[in-house]
Design a protein around this motif. Structure first.
Motif, PDB file in Angstrom:
ATOM      1  N   UNK A 172       0.822  -1.205   0.000  1.00  0.00           N
ATOM      2  CA  UNK A 172       0.000   0.000   0.000  1.00  0.00           C
ATOM      3  C   UNK A 172       0.863   1.266   0.000  1.00  0.00           C
ATOM      4  N   UNK A 173       1.926   1.244   0.756  1.00  0.00           N
ATOM      5  CA  UNK A 173       2.833   2.395   0.786  1.00  0.00           C
ATOM      6  C   UNK A 173       3.558   2.566  -0.548  1.00  0.00           C
ATOM      7  N   UNK A 174       3.936   1.442  -1.139  1.00  0.00           N
ATOM      8  CA  UNK A 174       4.604   1.494  -2.445  1.00  0.00           C
ATOM      9  C   UNK A 174       3.665   2.074  -3.501  1.00  0.00           C
ATOM     10  N   UNK A 175       2.406   1.646  -3.472  1.00  0.00           N
ATOM     11  CA  UNK A 175       1.428   2.161  -4.423  1.00  0.00           C
ATOM     12  C   UNK A 175       1.164   3.653  -4.192  1.00  0.00           C
ATOM     13  N   UNK A 176       1.157   4.056  -2.935  1.00  0.00           N
ATOM     14  CA  UNK A 176       0.923   5.457  -2.624  1.00  0.00           C
ATOM     15  C   UNK A 176       2.068   6.326  -3.137  1.00  0.00           C
ATOM     16  N   UNK A 177       3.291   5.890  -2.972  1.00  0.00           N
ATOM     17  CA  UNK A 177       4.450   6.645  -3.460  1.00  0.00           C
ATOM     18  C   UNK A 177       4.452   6.750  -4.990  1.00  0.00           C
ATOM     19  N   UNK A 178       4.061   5.646  -5.639  1.00  0.00           N
ATOM     20  CA  UNK A 178       3.969   5.660  -7.101  1.00  0.00           C
ATOM     21  C   UNK A 178       2.894   6.650  -7.558  1.00  0.00           C
ATOM     22  N   UNK A 179       1.757   6.637  -6.874  1.00  0.00           N
ATOM     23  CA  UNK A 179       0.676   7.551  -7.215  1.00  0.00           C
ATOM     24  C   UNK A 179       1.099   9.000  -6.988  1.00  0.00           C
ATOM     25  N   UNK A 180       1.900   9.214  -5.973  1.00  0.00           N
ATOM     26  CA  UNK A 180       2.380  10.565  -5.702  1.00  0.00           C
ATOM     27  C   UNK A 180       3.286  11.053  -6.816  1.00  0.00           C
ATOM     28  N   UNK A 181       4.179  10.205  -7.299  1.00  0.00           N
ATOM     29  CA  UNK A 181       5.074  10.571  -8.412  1.00  0.00           C
ATOM     30  C   UNK A 181       4.270  10.860  -9.685  1.00  0.00           C
ATOM     31  N   UNK A 182       3.263  10.032  -9.938  1.00  0.00           N
ATOM     32  CA  UNK A 182       2.447  10.230 -11.133  1.00  0.00           C
ATOM     33  C   UNK A 182       1.641  11.523 -11.038  1.00  0.00           C
ATOM     34  N   UNK A 183       1.169  11.829  -9.839  1.00  0.00           N
ATOM     35  CA  UNK A 183       0.425  13.071  -9.653  1.00  0.00           C
ATOM     36  C   UNK A 183       1.332  14.278  -9.868  1.00  0.00           C
ATOM     37  N   UNK A 184       2.562  14.173  -9.428  1.00  0.00           N
ATOM     38  CA  UNK A 184       3.521  15.267  -9.624  1.00  0.00           C
ATOM     39  C   UNK A 184       3.834  15.463 -11.110  1.00  0.00           C
ATOM     40  N   UNK A 185       3.994  14.351 -11.820  1.00  0.00           N
ATOM     41  CA  UNK A 185       4.255  14.435 -13.265  1.00  0.00           C
ATOM     42  C   UNK A 185       3.067  15.032 -14.004  1.00  0.00           C
ATOM     43  N   UNK A 186       1.860  14.626 -13.618  1.00  0.00           N
ATOM     44  CA  UNK A 186       0.658  15.154 -14.252  1.00  0.00           C
ATOM     45  C   UNK A 186       0.513  16.654 -13.997  1.00  0.00           C
TER      46      UNK A 186
END
Length: 296
Positions: free
Chosen positions: A226-240
């Protein structure tokens, strides 16, 4: 009447004038006569004199000057006529070109304005508070993208090589509006994904905290994922977020290119685009668990 050697009579049968410069001569020799029209007022008279063929040539200098002046005058009239015709033709050509340009602008302006209004309305959701839901936001942006695409196709249908100076920047502007709407939708999708991943990670960590002896290992692995998925989502949100900022800058560039083609009221206000750029550059990617502004 002029007498030559008492045996040749030469008459001027015509009058030397500005409008009729050719001299008309009549020659009579021993009952034989014919008419000569002198060119450049130079006349040659032939006659028989005691079975000997002789020629008499004479030149009228004054008449020659008159004819030269008349030729110059005629040439000047022709040149003047050609100049006038050329000016009229040029004026007609440029007048027609201006008419075609105005007609083309009148045709594309509604298409450009339609796309601008859609972007203006969606941008208000970005820079102003709103109670719109994510579902409503995504549906609106999807509709905006589709409708702008239709206008872009219609605009390309009337474009040709002669209208490229107008239609090319207009098509680029519509594409920029379309990409802006797509980037905005992607930005909020990634922010929604980040919010959901945070909630999931929070729940997994809580399960780990309350897990018993036999369920601890499973809860630990779950929280790690869950933490790994959250960090990935955070990076994608930053890129977007960065992509959206880039799309806003490109939209501003294309809008400036259209400034001299259609009226300003058919375009997105530069101040509105600047507000979006300033916000995206000043605000980092949304923190996990925080909903984006303008959504509920």
């Amino acid at each position: 009447t002029m007498q030559i050697n008492a045996s040749i009579t030469v008459k001027f049968a015509g009058v030397m004038t500005v409008s009729s410069w050719a001299a008309l001569f009549e020659k009579r020799v021993h009952g034989y006569s014919h008419v000569i029209i002198g060119e450049y007022c130079c006349v040659t008279a032939s006659y028989n004199w005691q079975t000997a063929k002789k020629e008499i040539s004479f030149l009228c200098p004054c008449a020659a000057r008159r004819q030269g002046n008349q030729l110059t005058g005629r040439h000047m009239k022709k040149i003047g006529t050609l100049v006038v015709v050329g000016v009229i033709a040029a004026a007609a050509y440029f007048g027609y070109e201006s008419y075609q340009k105005n007609q083309l602008i009148a045709t594309i302006t509604p298409m450009v304005k339609h796309a601008s209004i859609r972007v203006i309305n969606s941008t208000k959701l970005e820079i102003e508070e709103s109670n719109i839901t994510f579902k409503e936001l995504f549906e609106r942006l999807a509709t905006d993208t589709d409708e702008i695409e239709k206008r872009s196709v219609d605009l390309q249908a009337v474009a040709n090589a002669d209208s490229a100076k107008i239609t090319t920047p207009a098509v680029a502007y519509l594409h920029a509006c379309q990409e802006y709407s797509r980037a905005m939708a992607m930005k909020y999708r990634k922010q929604l994904a980040l919010t959901n991943s945070f909630d999931h990670a929070k729940e997994a960590i809580e399960d780990l905290r309350t897990a018993g002896r036999y369920g601890f290992e499973y809860a630990s692995k779950r929280s790690d994922r869950a933490l790994e998925a959250m960090n990935k989502a955070k990076d994608e949100a930053s890129t977007a977020e960065k992509d959206f900022s880039s799309a806003a800058k490109k939209l501003k560039e294309s809008r400036l290119m259209m400034a001299g083609i259609v009226e300003d009221d058919a375009l997105i206000p530069v101040s509105q685009i600047d507000s979006v750029i300033a916000k995206t550059e000043a605000t980092p990617a949304p923190a996990a668990g925080k909903k984006p502004a303008g959504t509920s």
